[in-house]
Design an enzyme around this catalytic site. Sequence first.
Site, short mmCIF file in Angstrom:
data_model
loop_
_atom_site.label_atom_id
_atom_site.label_comp_id
_atom_site.label_asym_id
_atom_site.label_seq_id
_atom_site.Cartn_x
_atom_site.Cartn_y
_atom_site.Cartn_z
N HIS A 78 -6.76 38.86 30.77
CA HIS A 78 -6.65 38.87 32.08
C HIS A 78 -7.46 40.20 32.83
O HIS A 78 -7.61 40.45 34.05
CB HIS A 78 -5.03 39.24 32.73
CG HIS A 78 -4.39 37.99 32.56
ND1 HIS A 78 -4.62 36.74 33.11
CD2 HIS A 78 -3.25 37.81 31.74
CE1 HIS A 78 -3.72 35.92 33.10
NE2 HIS A 78 -2.68 36.36 31.86
N ASP B 150 -4.61 30.07 26.08
CA ASP B 150 -3.14 30.72 26.65
C ASP B 150 -2.88 29.90 27.88
O ASP B 150 -3.48 29.28 28.78
CB ASP B 150 -3.56 32.22 27.18
CG ASP B 150 -2.37 33.06 27.53
OD1 ASP B 150 -2.05 33.83 26.64
OD2 ASP B 150 -1.83 32.70 28.70
N HIS C 117 -1.85 30.96 30.64
CA HIS C 117 -2.16 31.56 31.84
C HIS C 117 -4.02 31.34 31.81
O HIS C 117 -4.50 31.62 30.90
CB HIS C 117 -1.72 33.01 31.87
CG HIS C 117 -0.31 32.99 31.90
ND1 HIS C 117 0.58 33.49 30.85
CD2 HIS C 117 0.54 33.18 32.87
CE1 HIS C 117 1.69 33.53 31.03
NE2 HIS C 117 1.86 33.30 32.36
N ASP D 117 1.94 30.78 24.44
CA ASP D 117 3.01 30.75 25.34
C ASP D 117 2.98 29.36 26.21
O ASP D 117 3.64 29.29 27.02
CB ASP D 117 2.90 31.79 26.72
CG ASP D 117 1.30 32.36 27.05
OD1 ASP D 117 0.61 31.41 26.52
OD2 ASP D 117 1.35 33.18 27.89
C1 OKP Z 1 0.00 37.31 30.23
B1 OKP Z 1 -0.66 36.48 29.14
C2 OKP Z 1 5.70 36.09 37.51
C3 OKP Z 1 5.35 36.76 36.23
C4 OKP Z 1 4.07 36.83 35.49
C5 OKP Z 1 2.70 37.87 34.33
C6 OKP Z 1 2.38 37.21 33.24
C7 OKP Z 1 0.92 37.77 32.42
C8 OKP Z 1 0.70 36.75 31.24
N1 OKP Z 1 6.88 36.11 37.99
N2 OKP Z 1 3.80 37.71 34.78
O1 OKP Z 1 -1.75 35.56 29.72
O2 OKP Z 1 -0.09 35.71 28.31
ZN ZN Z 2 -0.35 34.11 28.99
#
Ligand code: OKP
Ligand code: ZN
Length: 343
Positions: A160, A196, A198, A285
């Site tokens: 990120h 990932d 996200h 994840d």
């Molecule tokens: C980091 B990685 C929203 C929660 C989001 C941030 C997630 C970051 C993920 N309610 N929190 O890509 O695993």
């Molecule tokens: Zn993630």
Amino acid sequence: MDVIYSPDHALHQSPGELNSGEFVAAFEKPERAQIILDRALAVGLGPVLAPERFPLDAITRIHDAGMVDLLRHGFAEWEKLGRKGGAFPFTFFTRGFRADRVPQNLEGRLAHYCFDAGTPLTATSWQAIESSAHVALTGAAAIVSGASSVFSLCRPPGHHAGSDHYGGYCFLNNAAIAAQHVLDQGAKRVAILDVDYHHGNGTQQIFYQRDDVLLVNIHATPEQEYPYLLGFADEPGAGAGEGFNLNLPLPWGTDWEAWSAALETGCRRVAEYAPDVLLVSLGVDTYLGDPISQFKLDHEHFTRMGERIAKLGLPTQFVMEGGYAVAEIGINAVNVLTGFEGR
Ligand code: OKP
Ligand code: ZN
């Protein structure tokens, strides 16, 4: 394959994060890396090696020096102001604010560089952040020296973090720093496959205008999921980079059947690009038991994932990203690696 790991990751321990309106315990915690290491040792994945040190230049090849300075020294300033807890921004940069003027004031710099309320700096965070980048760089150096695969057990994660912004538990973009190192050592093309859950918005921003790095991102659609503001299908890259960014967003509830179809699409694009090196931003994840995610992959699917990636037949560096089902994170992450090794 060799595992690159430093216990220094534990020097970053987030005091918590703002999640859906509540200040809650951090999901991104030191146990994650410890459990992955334990699992790698248990299955005999390979020797565990400490990272080498690299000049700061290897980091500033990718990241803005002002942001790096904030990551290094911001918390000391925070403490001098008598603040407790982690250094969080209060204001966030957005349209209408001055982009051309970097504030000198600490709050202003936090606002300028940090984009969310989940990524605090603590007194010893920099040592962990820097060690994570060195873990990635050491893996990249192994690939340059001819290793066919390597696992950089990075923590904190990186995908990120953009050139001049950080958030999403990520401070420096470990995968991007590794990719740049491989290119600087003579590779012509690097592909990054980000699996990932996200979207890797930081990696995308860093390489969006470049054709020497192909980025393929498989992730939960930003219409439903963090980081909300990037990761849509209509982001092909720009300028020289047009055609070298492929986003494959998927809806909440995606299972292995749909996820593996996206992986197939992504792998074919990687093969067509014919990179010298493949880097995998390895987040697990996508697991069905993940506490902050909505995909449905199970343990054996991570093995299948590794097998498919291996079929590309490329020198491959795995760089650890997310995964928050801590008890199962070792099984899931290492299954990808043993699947890759065909065992
Ligand atoms: C980091 B990685 C929203 C929660 C989001 C941030 C997630 C970051 C993920 N309610 N929190 O890509 O695993
Ligand atoms: Zn993630």
